[in-house]
Design an enzyme around this catalytic site. Structure first.
Site, short mmCIF file in Angstrom:
data_model
loop_
_atom_site.label_atom_id
_atom_site.label_comp_id
_atom_site.label_asym_id
_atom_site.label_seq_id
_atom_site.Cartn_x
_atom_site.Cartn_y
_atom_site.Cartn_z
N GLU A 75 0.81 -1.22 0.00
CA GLU A 75 0.00 0.00 0.00
C GLU A 75 0.85 1.28 0.00
O GLU A 75 0.96 1.96 1.02
CB GLU A 75 -0.95 -0.01 1.20
N GLU B 258 -5.01 -8.81 1.17
CA GLU B 258 -5.62 -8.39 2.44
C GLU B 258 -7.11 -8.17 2.24
O GLU B 258 -7.55 -7.62 1.22
CB GLU B 258 -5.06 -7.07 2.97
C1 FCB Z 1 -4.27 -2.12 5.53
C2 FCB Z 1 -2.84 -2.26 5.99
C3 FCB Z 1 -2.68 -3.19 7.16
C4 FCB Z 1 -3.78 -2.99 8.17
C5 FCB Z 1 -5.11 -3.12 7.50
C6 FCB Z 1 -6.28 -3.02 8.44
O1 FCB Z 1 -4.44 -0.90 4.90
O2 FCB Z 1 -2.04 -2.71 4.94
O3 FCB Z 1 -1.41 -3.01 7.72
O4 FCB Z 1 -3.63 -1.73 8.75
O5 FCB Z 1 -5.24 -2.12 6.52
#
Ligand code: FCB
Length: 440
Positions: free
Chosen positions: A163, A347
């Site tokens: 990210e 994620e």
């Molecule tokens: C994402 C991040 C991770 C965590 C999740 C909830 O944006 O990559 O580290 O904070 O959100």
């Protein structure tokens, strides 16, 4: 239909959020340790100093992963643990920690998916200007190269950066470490980290590693205009451009959009771009690491906004339940960039704010999280059914952890983790375990 046979079922964490051991065995502080030491920057004055204590309790994490039945685990390396000066001399204790972690995962049939940079820049490098300094591209290249030397023989899946928008939030918006509010720095920092990503891919190719792949992890928060008024459409376009497209365009189309270049130029915040940067940023990767949590509805119309907020489909934490976001992202990206690489959902998850209630049976019944995960999984299945190449899913997160500026107050885990490092299954962990067993 079904998930493919070799589908990777995993959970995700990052070093800065779970390891603790902040100053143990030669590690030096990261920008998040520094940020946490400043009063008022992080919820409740929480710090990542101990976190889930995974630096000392990796075996506990391994046991939990085995109990879930995952076949992959996404984790990250703490740069300042393996290179305490940011560059130069490696710290053998840090190198050994990850070696042992990767080996013990592999012994259990769990493939490590390893992120090099998940937001925790060594403070020593921040002291030299951090990501705003163009030298950061070389610093990251050196770090990446050293990690491929150390672990290239055993790690099957790498991510360069997680990210990249976090660098912008850190230098331009102040919400993340290092906590600056300078738009020019923010744009330069996010440009530099994209070039650094490309340097990392080049280093990876130079190692000519067999049976190993590399990609970047980008989060997609697609904007949806709530009306088709020209103002709302313009708002949607503007936010899409300044958010996820800023990162995807150079990596997968080899350029920034005219929209970004023109707007930043006009706003006097355009970053310095060297002619060779485009070629480096757009190095071919092996997969698209896709983080998706939600969409973002936008409108200028306050009444429409209010109606939406009351009438939409929401979870208890007041975020919208929109599991189609993952399907939309896959379809959109594939088309927009004519991608010929597979997707991994690196994620996806949801949070509870505050203390999650424990039921009489001693368990946290996080039915909302189950609903959320189930919804996203069914849209991933839909994408697969329609022929999209999706090869894995990593639930964020294995356990409650240090959620950056929200400290330990936002709980994303499918397991709880108290401040002594004691973990327990939530109902969602049982759900995920059974789901994996059924679909593996
Ligand atoms: C994402 C991040 C991770 C965590 C999740 C909830 O944006 O990559 O580290 O904070 O959100």
């Amino acid at each position: 239909m079904a998930f493919p046979k070799n589908f990777l079922w995993g959970t995700a964490t990052s070093a800065g959020q779970i390891e603790g051991g902040a100053l143990t065995d030669g590690r030096t502080p990261s920008i998040w340790d520094t940020m946490a030491a400043k009063p008022g920057r992080i919820f409740g004055g929480h710090t990542p100093e101990i976190a889930c204590d995974s630096y000392h309790q990796f075996d506990r994490d391994l046991r939990n992963l085995c109990a879930l039945g995952v076949n992959s685990y996404r984790m990250s390396i703490s740069w300042s643990r393996v290179l305490p000066n940011g560059t130069g001399q490696i710290n053998q204790a840090g190198i050994d920690y990850y070696r042992r972690a990767f080996e013990s995962l592999l012994e259990k049939g769990i493939a490590p998916c390893v992120t090099l940079y998940h937001w925790d820049l060594p403070q020593v490098l921040e002291d030299r200007g951090g990501w705003v300094n163009r030298d950061s591209i070389e610093w990251f290249g050196e770090y990446a190269d050293k990690m491929f030397t150390a672990y290239g023989d055993i790690v099957p899946m790498w991510a360069t950066i997680n990210e990249p928008i976090a660098t912008y939030v850190g230098y331009a918006l102040g919400g993340f470490a290092p906590g600056y509010t300078n738009e020019v720095w923010g744009n330069q920092a996010r440009h530099n980290i994209l070039v650094a990503h490309g340097k990392g891919v080049q280093a990876f190719r130079a190692h000519n590693l067999q049976n190993s792949q590399i990609g970047a992890v980008i989060d997609i928060w697609k904007r949806h205009a709530l009306t088709d008024s020209p103002e709302d459409i313009a708002l949607m376009i503007d936010q899409d451009e300044r958010n996820w497209k800023f990162y995807c365009d150079p990596l997968y189309a080899g350029r920034y959009s005219d929209y970004i270049l023109e707007h930043l130029e006009r706003e006097g915040t355009l970053m310095k771009i060297a002619p060779e940067d485009y070629g480096i940023m757009s190095q071919k990767t092996d997969y698209f690491g896709l983080n998706v949590y939600n969409r973002v509805p936008v409108t200028h119309n306050q009444k429409v906004q209010a109606d939406f907020s009351q009438g939409g489909n929401f979870l208890n934490n007041r975020t919208e339940y929109y599991p189609r976001a993952v399907y939309d992202a896959i379809v959109m990206l594939k088309e927009m960039y004519a991608l010929d690489i597979p997707f991994y959902v690196t994620e996806n998850g949801t949070y509870f704010e505050g203390d999650e209630p424990v039921d009489a049976d001693g368990m946290i019944h996080d039915d909302d999280r189950i609903r959320y995960v189930q919804g996203f999984l069914s849209y991933i299945e839909k994408a697969i059914d329609e022929g999209y190449d999706v090869r894995g899913y990593y639930l964020w997160s294995l356990m409650d952890n240090f959620e950056w500026s929200a400290g330990y107050n936002f709980k994303f885990g499918i397991m709880s983790c108290d401040r002594e490092g004691k973990t327990a299954f939530k109902k969602s962990a049982l759900f995920y375990r059974d789901f994996i067993a059924k679909n593996r």
